[in-house]
Design an enzyme around this catalytic site. Structure first.
Site, short mmCIF file in Angstrom:
data_model
loop_
_atom_site.label_atom_id
_atom_site.label_comp_id
_atom_site.label_asym_id
_atom_site.label_seq_id
_atom_site.Cartn_x
_atom_site.Cartn_y
_atom_site.Cartn_z
N LYS A 113 0.86 -1.18 0.00
CA LYS A 113 0.00 0.00 0.00
C LYS A 113 0.90 1.23 0.00
O LYS A 113 2.03 1.17 0.49
CB LYS A 113 -0.89 0.01 1.25
CG LYS A 113 -2.20 0.73 1.06
CD LYS A 113 -3.22 -0.14 0.32
CE LYS A 113 -4.50 0.61 0.07
NZ LYS A 113 -5.55 -0.31 -0.43
N ASP A 153 -6.52 4.31 -4.67
CA ASP A 153 -7.24 4.12 -3.40
C ASP A 153 -7.88 5.47 -3.10
O ASP A 153 -8.02 6.31 -4.00
CB ASP A 153 -6.28 3.65 -2.30
CG ASP A 153 -7.01 3.22 -1.02
OD1 ASP A 153 -7.60 2.12 -1.01
OD2 ASP A 153 -7.02 3.99 -0.03
P1 NAD Z 1 -12.62 7.88 -3.06
O1 NAD Z 1 -11.60 8.88 -2.71
O2 NAD Z 1 -13.06 7.73 -4.47
O3 NAD Z 1 -13.95 8.15 -2.19
C1 NAD Z 1 -13.94 8.27 -0.80
C2 NAD Z 1 -15.26 8.86 -0.35
O4 NAD Z 1 -15.29 8.89 1.07
C3 NAD Z 1 -15.48 10.30 -0.82
O5 NAD Z 1 -16.84 10.47 -1.13
C4 NAD Z 1 -15.10 11.12 0.41
O6 NAD Z 1 -15.74 12.38 0.44
C5 NAD Z 1 -15.64 10.21 1.50
N1 NAD Z 1 -15.07 10.48 2.80
C6 NAD Z 1 -13.81 10.80 3.15
N2 NAD Z 1 -13.71 11.00 4.46
C7 NAD Z 1 -14.95 10.80 4.97
C8 NAD Z 1 -15.49 10.86 6.27
N3 NAD Z 1 -14.72 11.16 7.32
N4 NAD Z 1 -16.80 10.58 6.42
C9 NAD Z 1 -17.58 10.26 5.36
N5 NAD Z 1 -17.11 10.19 4.10
C10 NAD Z 1 -15.82 10.46 3.92
O7 NAD Z 1 -12.08 6.49 -2.45
P2 NAD Z 1 -12.47 5.01 -2.89
O8 NAD Z 1 -11.48 4.55 -3.88
O9 NAD Z 1 -13.93 4.95 -3.18
O10 NAD Z 1 -12.16 4.21 -1.53
C11 NAD Z 1 -13.10 4.14 -0.47
C12 NAD Z 1 -12.74 2.98 0.45
O11 NAD Z 1 -12.72 1.77 -0.31
C13 NAD Z 1 -11.36 3.08 1.11
O12 NAD Z 1 -11.42 2.52 2.40
C14 NAD Z 1 -10.49 2.21 0.22
O13 NAD Z 1 -9.37 1.70 0.91
C15 NAD Z 1 -11.47 1.12 -0.12
N6 NAD Z 1 -11.12 0.37 -1.33
C16 NAD Z 1 -10.97 1.01 -2.52
C17 NAD Z 1 -10.68 0.27 -3.66
C18 NAD Z 1 -10.59 0.90 -5.02
O14 NAD Z 1 -10.50 0.17 -6.00
N7 NAD Z 1 -10.66 2.21 -5.15
C19 NAD Z 1 -10.49 -1.11 -3.57
C20 NAD Z 1 -10.66 -1.74 -2.33
C21 NAD Z 1 -10.98 -0.98 -1.23
#
Ligand code: NAD
Length: 424
Positions: A113, A153
């Site tokens: 990561k 991420d």
């Molecule tokens: P992203 O940046 O596209 O979206 C994150 C969202 O969370 C945004 O809407 C942001 O405003 C919101 N956010 C941030 N802080 C917040 C808070 N304190 N309270 C409420 N909302 C909040 O990120 P993503 O890629 O969608 O990732 C989201 C989660 O999924 C993370 O935990 C990431 O590790 C996990 N994840 C992502 C992927 C991927 O392919 N992108 C894969 C596996 C897991």
């Protein structure tokens, strides 16, 4: 039995959470002592300092990390997080979970990561590009298509992956798309990668709803975090026939018991960047959102949002962990004691992203590209297989679903380490 954490470098609540989960799983499968610490702790990490010129001519130095947790089972793989609260301990915990996840779903990868301490919303596009390219430049000696392959991420997306690929390709002197996944399609990205994590979350949620005999037409969904993963999960669940009654981002939550128009919310975000003042429902706080009555609760933002304080107040039937590590170790104990909430743990629930990242890497290496139907069919087949193995492990040993998933992932990494032996 909980153990003393010997690493001071990664010391943080989220790293301790991952370690406690590991200890519990290692005890459950009686992992030999000689294998424990080498399976548990990250193999190596890099901290880089990233000076960039701001648009006003000043210079700011950002700090970034890359943690390679396990490289015994293949090149390490894992996303890059841009967030103002990133710590090296958080990155290490996320890298650990990537190891278990890749092994659980049978991908030939270890876990890694990366993270940069920055609020990407406060940078202009050109500043963001300079920071992204500088971070990749600093990582070049440590990563590669056969060594360590980054992906998006929180706070990063396909545009940033395109800049990273371009930076690396300029360094090696030829196009090298397999250095990162989650790229734009025009640069060798895979069909379905943008949707993959959310689509996987929605698919597994649907499969479990079927197992529990809950009709999709009677399913209400609450989603914390309406970014890539949360919004794609919302779209897929609505297409399956469920009703999404609440969504949120870091600025606000929106609640509408009649169902939120997800496509309208996405259009709003496309123009406004955030959900604040979206008129598709009543504003609520992120804390209130987690406690709404619903069939499915999907945390899809940060880790450690389900705590011992609110775990007793959740009013969902299924907790689909789209985020990594959304439930603290203590909150898990509360949920286990309650026994009325089915948890689909992160290591399987959000594995769709890395599975399609693997497909993207394969397509890049073969220079042969698949259509979306082929990608999605293969993705769902792998998720089905992983779900079956987790359910079998639960039945066989009487484990919780999280323990079943983690023991499977950890056992496979430990077996690889055992098989390879200790390099003298
Ligand atoms: P992203 O940046 O596209 O979206 C994150 C969202 O969370 C945004 O809407 C942001 O405003 C919101 N956010 C941030 N802080 C917040 C808070 N304190 N309270 C409420 N909302 C909040 O990120 P993503 O890629 O969608 O990732 C989201 C989660 O999924 C993370 O935990 C990431 O590790 C996990 N994840 C992502 C992927 C991927 O392919 N992108 C894969 C596996 C897991």
């Amino acid at each position: 039995m909980s153990k003393v954490i010997v690493s001071s470098l990664y010391n943080s609540p989220v790293f301790k959470q991952a370690c406690r989960q590991f200890d519990q799983a290692a005890d459950a499968i009686s992992l030999p002592e000689t294998l424990r610490d080498r399976t548990k702790y990250p193999r190596r990490c890099f901290a880089v300092s990233l000076p960039i010129q701001r648009d006003d001519g000043s210079v700011t130095v950002f700090e970034g990390y890359r943690v390679q947790h396990n490289i015994s089972t293949g090149p390490s793989k894992g996303g890059i997080r841009f967030h103002q609260k990133v710590t090296i301990g958080e990155v290490a915990a996320l890298a650990m979970w990537m190891s278990w996840k890749c092994s659980l779903v049978g991908l030939p990868y270890g876990g890694a990561k990366g993270g940069v301490i920055v609020n990407p919303n406060q940078l202009s596009e050109s500043e963001l590009e300079r920071l992204t390219r500088r971070y990749m430049q600093e990582l070049i000696p440590f990563i590669g298509p056969d060594t360590d392959v980054p992906a998006p991420d929180m706070g990063t997306n396909e545009k940033l992956m395109g800049w990273m690929m371009d930076t690396y390709s300029n360094h090696v002197g030829h196009i090298s798309p397999s250095i990162v996944t989650g790229k734009p399609i025009a640069l060798g990205g895979s069909q379905g990668r943008r949707e993959a994590t959310g689509a996987g979350v929605a698919y597994l949620t649907k499969r479990y709803l079927e197992d529990f005999k809950i009709p999709l037409s009677e399913t209400t969904v609450v989603i914390q975090g309406f970014g890539n993963v949360g919004s794609e999960a919302a779209l897929a669940l609505v297409d399956y026939g469920a009703k999404v009654v609440a969504i949120s981002d870091y600025t606000t939550g929106i609640y509408n018991p009649q169902g939120i128009d997800i496509r309208k919310a996405l259009q709003y975000i496309a123009s406004q960047r955030v959900l604040l003042d979206f008129d598709g429902g009543e504003p609520i706080t992120n804390e209130q959102l987690l406690e709404l009555e619903c069939t499915v609760l999907i945390p899809a933002a940060l880790q450690r949002v389900i705590t011992p304080e609110n775990a007793g107040k959740l009013r969902c039937r299924i907790l689909s962990e789209a985020a990594n590590g959304p439930t603290t170790y203590q909150a898990d104990r509360v949920l286990e004691k309650r026994g009325d909430i089915e948890v689909i743990p992160d290591v399987i629930c959000n594995a769709g992203g890395v599975i399609v990242s693997y497909f993207e890497w394969l397509q890049n290496r073969q220079n042969y590209y698949w259509d979306k139907e082929e990608v999605m069919t293969k993705l769902f087949r792998i998720l089905d297989r992983a779900k079956e193995s987790v359910e079998a492990q639960m039945r066989r040993y009487g484990f919780s679903r999280r323990l079943a998933a983690q023991t499977l992932g950890i056992q496979r990494v430990a077996d690889a380490k055992q098989g390879r032996g200790l390099f003298p």
